[in-house]
Scaffold this active site. Structure first.
Site, PDB file in Angstrom:
ATOM      1  N   HIS A 178       0.864  -1.184   0.000  1.00  0.00           N
ATOM      2  CA  HIS A 178       0.000   0.000   0.000  1.00  0.00           C
ATOM      3  C   HIS A 178       0.895   1.227   0.000  1.00  0.00           C
ATOM      4  CE1 HIS A 178      -2.817   2.979   1.702  1.00  0.00           C
ATOM      5  NE2 HIS A 178      -3.809   2.161   1.404  1.00  0.00           N
ATOM      6  N   ASP A 183       2.979  -4.780   8.168  1.00  0.00           N
ATOM      7  CA  ASP A 183       1.716  -4.057   8.011  1.00  0.00           C
ATOM      8  C   ASP A 183       0.584  -5.079   8.097  1.00  0.00           C
ATOM      9  OD1 ASP A 183      -0.586  -2.832   7.082  1.00  0.00           O
ATOM     10  OD2 ASP A 183       0.311  -2.043   5.244  1.00  0.00           O
ATOM     11  N   GLN A 213      -4.623  -5.522   6.749  1.00  0.00           N
ATOM     12  CA  GLN A 213      -5.557  -6.417   6.067  1.00  0.00           C
ATOM     13  C   GLN A 213      -5.547  -7.834   6.628  1.00  0.00           C
ATOM     14  OE1 GLN A 213      -7.755  -5.539   3.801  1.00  0.00           O
ATOM     15  NE2 GLN A 213      -7.058  -3.428   3.616  1.00  0.00           N
ATOM     16  N   LYS A 273     -10.517  -1.652  10.272  1.00  0.00           N
ATOM     17  CA  LYS A 273     -10.423  -2.837   9.423  1.00  0.00           C
ATOM     18  C   LYS A 273     -10.877  -4.098  10.155  1.00  0.00           C
ATOM     19  CE  LYS A 273      -7.998  -0.602   6.158  1.00  0.00           C
ATOM     20  NZ  LYS A 273      -8.474  -0.316   4.798  1.00  0.00           N
ATOM     21  N   CYS A 315      -4.849   2.527  -3.683  1.00  0.00           N
ATOM     22  CA  CYS A 315      -3.618   3.037  -3.057  1.00  0.00           C
ATOM     23  C   CYS A 315      -2.505   1.991  -3.143  1.00  0.00           C
ATOM     24  CB  CYS A 315      -3.860   3.447  -1.615  1.00  0.00           C
ATOM     25  SG  CYS A 315      -4.974   4.850  -1.452  1.00  0.00           S
TER      26      CYS A 315
END
Length: 636
Positions: A349, A426, A429, A452, A590
C-alpha cells in the site's frame, strides 16, 4: 393480532423492517424483529445461542460476558435475575437434537454441509447485574497510571489461554462450502506455472485452506466436532446491514476499505460518552479514573489479541498509516544513514512506500523492492538476494489490500534478522482474517487499524518490542508524554506513553477493545474457515463470468477478489454494481505499483467478511454476467 413468521429468516426480518414504523401505542417493528429472532432461536428446533452467532464453543475463562449485543433499552431490568437468559439458552441447547443448518448457503447446497451438535456451554461466571458486560474492565484492567510499580505487565500467550486453538489458518478446517473441486480445475495454470513454491501434489487444493490439517483428515459430513457457523445470527449484530441502497438490500463487499461495526461496539462507544467521558489520568477525579481504566483496559485487550509479551508494547495511533510514519520518523530517523538500504515488497500500500521514500530521501538511503511472481506472491529467493549488511529495515504487508495475497512474513522477518535488520509488518488487512501472534512472527513492529477489524475509525495500533521502543526518541511533543519539563530540558515517560502526546482518541480505543472482544467471542479460527470457504465459492463464481480476468491468483489468499471485465472500465462496473445495492471498491486501491506490475491502472475489488453470504455472491455474479452480456450493446 399480528402473525409472525415461523422461522427467523432474513426475508421475514426485512418484511417487518419494511413496515415503516409502528402504529401509535405499539412497539417499534425493529424491536419486534429482534425479539422475534431471539425467541425463535431459543425454541427446541434450534440449538444455537440467540446471543451468539453459533452454539458457544469451549472458550478460555473471560472477565467480560456478552449480553446479547443489545441496546440499553433491551437490557434486562436490574431486578430480573441475571442468569435467566443463560438458563433459557441452556434449555434450548440440550443434547440429542440435530443442530441448525448453516444459514446463508443456497438451499441446494445446504444438505451437503456438515450438521453438528453444539457442545454443552461452559459454566463460566454469572452475568453481571449491569446490562453492560464491559463494566468489569475497571477492576479487571487497572490503569498503569495507578500502579506504583513500573514493572512490565506480562500477558499469557494464545497457547496458554487456549491450547486447542490453532495458531494459524493452515490448521483450521474447512466448512466445506461448495466449489473446491471445480475451483481447482478453473484455476489450474492461471499463473503459468511460474510460482516459486513447489508444485502441489495431484489432486491437491488450489488454496491452502481447502486442505485438511496435517494431523487429521477433514471431517466427514455429520462428524465435525465444531458448531455450525450461523451467518444470519452474525448479520443481526450489524445494524447497517439492514440498509437499502437504490431500493435494494445493501451488499457490502468493500470490507478491505473498512468494515462495519457490530451493535456491541456501537453500545460501548455510547456508554463511554454517557458514563465515562473524561481525559485520562486516574488521580484527577472519578470520571478520569473510569476513562483511564477503560483506555488502559483496551490496551490490555490489544496486547492479548496480538500475543504481545507486555502491554507496554502497545501504542495507540490514528491508524496504520500514522503507525508506519511513527516508525519511520523515530527508529528510522535515528538508525538509517547514507548508503543504507530499506526493503519493501511490490505488494505494498502507498502507506508502506511513501514514508520510507521520504526517509530515504532525507538520509541518502536506497529502497529495494521484493518482486512477485505472476500469481502475485512474493519471490523469497529474490528477496534473499536483496539483503546485505547495509539493510536496516524490511517492511512488508502481511496481506495485500489489492490482491489478497497472504505473504509469508515469518520467513521474511527471519531472513531480515539474519542480516541485523529491523522488520516491520503491516497487518491492516490481516488481523480480521487470521490469528496473529507477534511473538511467533518475531516482528519488531506490527501495525494495524481499528476500522479494518469492525472497530471505530481514527484508532490504530503500533506494536513494538519493548527494548526497541525504549531506545526510540518520541516523534511528537506535548502533554501526557512527559515526566518533567523545565526551560532547559524535558524528561520523557517510557513506552508507550512517550509516543502518545496530547489527548488520545480515548473513546475509539475503548471501542476497538469492544471490537476485539466481539471477534474473539466468535473465534478467529471460525471466521477464517467461513471466510475462506466463501472466498472459494466467490472465486468459482467470478471465473464463470465471460470476459472477467482475476488479478492475483496466489495459492495463499485472504478475502479479496480483484478483477477487470472486458468492455468496461472498473469505475463503470463499480457504478453498475452500486445501482444494484452492491458496494465494491474500484480504482487503484492506493497500491499502484502492484497493479501496474499486472498491466492495470485500476481494478474492481470485492472484498469479503464473515457477515457476507453465498446468496450475496450469487447476486454479484448475476449482475456481472448481465454486464458481460451487454458489452456488445454498451455505448462506446
Amino acid at each position: 393480532m399480528t402473525t409472525v413468521p415461523s422461522t427467523p429468516t432474513s426475508d421475514g426480518l426485512a418484511g417487518l423492517s419494511g413496515l415503516g414504523g409502528a402504529p401509535a401505542g405499539l412497539p417499534d417493528v425493529t424491536l419486534l424483529a429482534q425479539l422475534a429472532g431471539e425467541f425463535f432461536a431459543a425454541l427446541p428446533s434450534g440449538s444455537h445461542d440467540a446471543r451468539l452467532p453459533f452454539g458457544a464453543p469451549p472458550q478460555p475463562p473471560q472477565t467480560e460476558l456478552a449480553l446479547a449485543n443489545r441496546a440499553p433499552a433491551l437490557a434486562p431490568a436490574p431486578a430480573r435475575p441475571a442468569a435467566a437468559p443463560d438458563e433459557a439458552v441452556d434449555a434450548a441447547t440440550g443434547t440429542g437434537r440435530a443442530a441448525n443448518p448453516v444459514y446463508g448457503v443456497p438451499e441446494a447446497y445446504a444438505a451437503a454441509l456438515p450438521r453438528v451438535e453444539s457442545p454443552e456451554p461452559p459454566r463460566g461466571p454469572s452475568a453481571p447485574s449491569s446490562p453492560y458486560y464491559f463494566l468489569g474492565e475497571a477492576s479487571a484492567y487497572p490503569s498503569t497510571a495507578s500502579t506504583a510499580s513500573t514493572a512490565p505487565t506480562a500477558l499469557p500467550s494464545h497457547k496458554d489461554a487456549s491450547p486447542d486453538v490453532p495458531e494459524d489458518r493452515v490448521t483450521a478446517r474447512s466448512f466445506g462450502l461448495p466449489g473446491d473441486t471445480e475451483l481447482r480445475a478453473l484455476l489450474a495454470g492461471l499463473d503459468g506455472g511460474k510460482r516459486e513454491h513447489a508444485p502441489a501434489a495431484p489432486g491437491a487444493p488450489a488454496f491452502y485452506f481447502l486442505a485438511p490439517s496435517q494431523e487429521e483428515a477433514a471431517p466427514a459430513i455429520g462428524q465435525s466436532p465444531r458448531p455450525a457457523f450461523d451467518v444470519q445470527a452474525v448479520r443481526r449484530d450489524f445494524p447497517i446491514l439492514q440498509e437499502r441502497v437504490n431500493g435494494r438490500p445493501l451488499i457490502w463487499f468493500d470490507n478491505a476499505a473498512t468494515t462495519h461495526k457490530p451493535q456491541a461496539v456501537i453500545d460501548r462507544l455510547a456508554y463511554f460518552y454517557q458514563h465515562e467521558n473524561s481525559n485520562i489520568h486516574r488521580a484527577a477525579h472519578e470520571l478520569a479514573a473510569r476513562a483511564t481504566d477503560a483506555y488502559e483496559g483496551a490496551r490490555n485487550k490489544v496486547a492479548r489479541f496480538l500475543g504481545a509479551a507486555q502491554t507496554e508494547e502497545i501504542i495507540f495511533v490514528r491508524g496504520t498509516t500514522e503507525g508506519i510514519n511513527l516508525i519511520a520518523k523515530t527508529w528510522g530517523a535515528q538508525n538509517v544513514g547514507e548508503g543504507d538500504e530499506i526493503i519493501v515488497s511490490h505488494l505494498e500500500h502507498h502507506a508502506n512506500i511513501v514514508p520510507w521514500q521520504q526517509l530515504a530521501a532525507a538520509k541518502g538511503a536506497k529502497i529495494k523492492v521484493i518482486p512477485v511472481d505472476d500469481s502475485g506472491q512474493v519471490l523469497l529467493g529474490e528477496y534473499r538476494k536483496l539483503l546485505t549488511s547495509r539493510t536496516r529495515i524490511v517492511s512488508v504487508t502481511q496481506v495485500s489490500n489489492a490482491l489478497g495475497t497472504v505473504v509469508p512474513v515469518k520467513e521474511i522477518v527471519a531472513e531480515a534478522h539474519r542480516f541485523g535488520a529491523v522488520a516491520v509488518v503491516d497487518g491492516a488487512q490481516s488481523v480480521s482474517h487470521m490469528r496473529v501472534n507477534v511473538q511467533d512472527i518475531d516482528a519488531d513492529f506490527f501495525v494495524f487499524s481499528g476500522h479494518k477489524i469492525f472497530g471505530p475509525t481514527g484508532i490504530g495500533v503500533v506494536y513494538g518490542k519493548r527494548d526497541i521502543l525504549e531506545a526510540m526518541p518520541p516523534w511528537q511533543g506535548g502533554g501526557n508524554m512527559i515526566a518533567d519539563v523545565t526551560f532547559e530540558k524535558t524528561v520523557y515517560h517510557g513506552a508507550p506513553t512517550r509516543f502518545e502526546a496530547g489527548t488520545g482518541n480515548i473513546a475509539d480505543a475503548v471501542g476497538l477493545g469492544a471490537a476485539l472482544d466481539y471477534v474473539e467471542r466468535i473465534g478467529l479460527e471460525n471466521i477464517a474457515r467461513y471466510e475462506h470457504d466463501l472466498l472459494v465459492y466467490a472465486t468459482r463464481g467470478l471465473l464463470t463470468v465471460p470476459g472477467l480476468k482475476l488479478i492475483g491468483t496466489a495459492q495463499d489468499k485472504a478475502s479479496v477478489l480483484s478483477f477487470v471485465l472486458d468492455g468496461y472500465r472498473p469505475e463503470e462496473v463499480g457504478k453498475a454494481l452500486n445501482e444494484e445495492g452492491i458496494a465494491v471498491r474500484s480504482g487503484h486501491h492506493c497500491a499502484q505499483p502492484i497493479l501496474r506490475r499486472f498491466g492495470q491502472e485500476a481494478t474492481v475489488r470485492p472484498s469479503l467478511a464473515f457477515y457476507n453470504t453465498c446468496e450475496e455472491v450469487d447476486t454479484l455474479v448475476a449482475v456481472l454476467k448481465r454486464l458481460a452480456g451487454n458489452t456488445g450493446r454498451k455505448a462506446r
